[in-house]
Design a protein around this motif. Structure first.
Motif, PDB file in Angstrom:
ATOM      1  N   PHE A 107       6.177   9.706  49.265  1.00 13.85           N
ATOM      2  CA  PHE A 107       6.221  10.946  48.498  1.00 13.85           C
ATOM      3  C   PHE A 107       7.622  11.175  47.943  1.00 13.85           C
ATOM      4  N   HIS A 108       8.607  10.967  48.787  1.00 15.23           N
ATOM      5  CA  HIS A 108      10.004  11.184  48.397  1.00 15.23           C
ATOM      6  C   HIS A 108      10.422  10.207  47.298  1.00 15.23           C
ATOM      7  N   GLN A 109      10.107   8.955  47.501  1.00 17.29           N
ATOM      8  CA  GLN A 109      10.516   7.938  46.528  1.00 17.29           C
ATOM      9  C   GLN A 109       9.719   8.051  45.232  1.00 17.29           C
ATOM     10  N   GLY A 110       8.407   8.300  45.357  1.00 15.46           N
ATOM     11  CA  GLY A 110       7.556   8.383  44.178  1.00 15.46           C
ATOM     12  C   GLY A 110       7.927   9.533  43.257  1.00 15.46           C
ATOM     13  N   GLY A 111       8.381  10.645  43.852  1.00 19.63           N
ATOM     14  CA  GLY A 111       8.786  11.797  43.060  1.00 19.63           C
ATOM     15  C   GLY A 111      10.243  11.786  42.668  1.00 19.63           C
ATOM     16  N   ARG A 112      10.953  10.737  43.081  1.00 19.16           N
ATOM     17  CA  ARG A 112      12.389  10.621  42.810  1.00 19.16           C
ATOM     18  C   ARG A 112      13.156  11.866  43.278  1.00 19.16           C
ATOM     19  N   HIS A 113      12.754  12.346  44.455  1.00 20.64           N
ATOM     20  CA  HIS A 113      13.390  13.545  44.997  1.00 20.64           C
ATOM     21  C   HIS A 113      14.734  13.196  45.638  1.00 20.64           C
ATOM     22  N   THR A 114      15.652  14.143  45.605  1.00 25.62           N
ATOM     23  CA  THR A 114      16.940  13.962  46.256  1.00 25.62           C
ATOM     24  C   THR A 114      16.886  14.408  47.712  1.00 25.62           C
ATOM     25  N   ILE A 115      16.189  15.535  47.948  1.00 27.47           N
ATOM     26  CA  ILE A 115      15.989  16.045  49.298  1.00 27.47           C
ATOM     27  C   ILE A 115      14.526  16.458  49.428  1.00 27.47           C
ATOM     28  N   THR A 116      13.883  16.040  50.505  1.00 27.26           N
ATOM     29  CA  THR A 116      12.513  16.456  50.794  1.00 27.26           C
ATOM     30  C   THR A 116      12.484  17.057  52.189  1.00 27.26           C
ATOM     31  N   ARG A 117      11.895  18.248  52.298  1.00 28.89           N
ATOM     32  CA  ARG A 117      11.769  18.914  53.597  1.00 28.89           C
ATOM     33  C   ARG A 117      10.295  19.099  53.937  1.00 28.89           C
ATOM     34  N   GLU A 125       3.187  27.303  59.140  1.00 29.03           N
ATOM     35  CA  GLU A 125       4.045  28.276  59.819  1.00 29.03           C
ATOM     36  C   GLU A 125       5.496  28.206  59.362  1.00 29.03           C
ATOM     37  N   GLY A 126       5.853  27.179  58.599  1.00 27.17           N
ATOM     38  CA  GLY A 126       7.232  27.096  58.129  1.00 27.17           C
ATOM     39  C   GLY A 126       7.808  25.705  58.266  1.00 27.17           C
ATOM     40  N   PRO A 127       9.143  25.574  58.161  1.00 34.25           N
ATOM     41  CA  PRO A 127       9.794  24.260  58.223  1.00 34.25           C
ATOM     42  C   PRO A 127       9.676  23.634  59.612  1.00 34.25           C
ATOM     43  N   LEU A 128       9.602  22.295  59.637  1.00 35.47           N
ATOM     44  CA  LEU A 128       9.443  21.567  60.891  1.00 35.47           C
ATOM     45  C   LEU A 128      10.732  20.865  61.330  1.00 35.47           C
ATOM     46  N   GLY A 129      11.821  21.069  60.584  1.00 41.89           N
ATOM     47  CA  GLY A 129      13.076  20.439  60.961  1.00 41.89           C
ATOM     48  C   GLY A 129      13.154  18.967  60.608  1.00 41.89           C
ATOM     49  N   ILE A 130      12.302  18.529  59.674  1.00 44.66           N
ATOM     50  CA  ILE A 130      12.279  17.131  59.243  1.00 44.66           C
ATOM     51  C   ILE A 130      12.674  17.086  57.776  1.00 44.66           C
ATOM     52  N   SER A 131      13.689  16.302  57.454  1.00 41.82           N
ATOM     53  CA  SER A 131      14.174  16.183  56.074  1.00 41.82           C
ATOM     54  C   SER A 131      14.457  14.726  55.753  1.00 41.82           C
ATOM     55  N   LEU A 132      14.274  14.383  54.488  1.00 38.84           N
ATOM     56  CA  LEU A 132      14.618  13.056  53.990  1.00 38.84           C
ATOM     57  C   LEU A 132      15.598  13.236  52.847  1.00 38.84           C
ATOM     58  N   LEU A 133      16.773  12.612  52.971  1.00 45.39           N
ATOM     59  CA  LEU A 133      17.848  12.814  52.005  1.00 45.39           C
ATOM     60  C   LEU A 133      18.257  11.496  51.360  1.00 45.39           C
TER      61      LEU A 133
END
Length: 231
Positions: A98-108, A113-121
C-alpha cells in the motif's frame, strides 16, 4: 528496496493511580508460549527486513529518531516503526505494498478506535528530521485495518488476549501439543497423572504440575512454573 524495523517496547510495570497501584501489562509477559514482543518481531522478520532493532520505551524520542536517521544515511529506503501498545494482526506485506503503490512518504495504521502505533516511513521523511533539511512536513497517509486488535492497556486486556488465543479468535496458537480436551501441553512440561484439566488451557515449557492440581478453563501456565495443590 531495503527495509528496516524499529520496535519500541512497552515495558510498563507498576504505576500509581490515586492512592492505589494499577498493574499495566509488560511486553515481556508470555501469551501461551511467546511474548507479545516476540510475536511482533516474528511478524516483522517475515518481511525479510534488513535491520531490526528493539528499544525500550524509556529511550528518548531524539535517540530513536537518530537511529532511524543513521539507517536512512546507510541506505535503508523504508523504516517500519512499531510502538508497542497493542497486539494487531496487520498484514505487514500488504501495508508495505500500500505504501509503495501509493508512493506515500509516511503511512500510519489505524483501526476504528484510532492509531495503532504502527508507521512506515520513507528515508526522505526520516532525513527531514535533520536541522539542515527541515521544511514542510509531508502529510501522512492512512492505512485502515479492520482485523483483530487488542489494545494491551491493562492486565484485563492481556487476559483477554490469552482467552482469545485459547478460543481461536485470533491467529495466536499455543506452542504446545494439543489434546482432545482443548488443552495444549509443551513436550518439556511434567504433568502428574492425577492432574485434571478444564479446557481450554495451556501448560508451557519446563513447567511442572504436581499431584492433585486442577487447571481451570482459560488458564495459561507459562514456562518454568511449578503448581502445587492449593496454589
Amino acid at each position: 528496496m531495503e527495509l528496516g524495523a524499529l520496535v519500541v517496547t512497552q515495558g510498563a510495570t507498576l504505576h500509581a493511580v490515586g492512592n492505589e497501584e494499577a498493574r499495566s501489562w509488560c511486553s515481556a509477559w508470555p501469551v501461551v508460549g511467546k511474548t507479545v514482543l516476540e510475536r511482533w518481531v516474528d511478524r516483522v522478520r517475515s518481511l525479510q527486513v534488513n535491520m531490526v532493532s528493539v528499544v525500550d520505551r524509556g529511550v528518548s524520542v531524539p535517540d530513536r529518531v537518530q537511529k532511524m536517521v543513521d539507517w536512512a544515511k546507510e541506505g535503508i529506503d523504508q523504516i517500519l516503526v512499531i510502538v508497542m501498545g497493542s497486539y494487531a494482526e496487520v498484514d505487514l506485506t500488504d501495508l508495505v505494498q500500500f505504501h509503495q503503490g501509493g508512493r506515500h512518504t509516511i503511512t500510519r495504521v489505524f483501526d476504528p478506535e484510532g492509531p495503532l502505533g504502527i508507521s512506515l516511513l520513507d528515508r526522505r521523511a526520516v532525513l527531514r528530521e535533520l536541522p539542515s533539511t527541515i521544511g514542510e512536513k509531508p502529510r501522512p497517509s492512512r492505512y485502515d485495518f479492520m482485523g483483530y486488535v487488542t489494545r494491551l492497556s491493562s492486565t484485563v486486556a492481556y487476559r483477554k488476549l490469552v482467552q482469545d488465543a485459547l478460543e481461536g479468535r485470533c491467529d495466536i496458537r499455543p506452542s504446545g501439543l494439543p489434546t482432545s480436551d482443548n488443552v495444549w501441553i509443551d513436550p518439556t512440561a511434567v504433568v502428574h497423572p492425577s492432574v485434571k484439566f478444564r479446557g481450554p488451557c495451556y501448560v508451557g515449557a519446563n513447567s511442572r504440575l504436581n499431584a492433585g492440581v486442577t487447571v481451570s478453563g482459560y488458564s495459561s501456565v507459562e514456562e518454568n512454573c511449578e503448581i502445587d495443590l492449593g496454589t
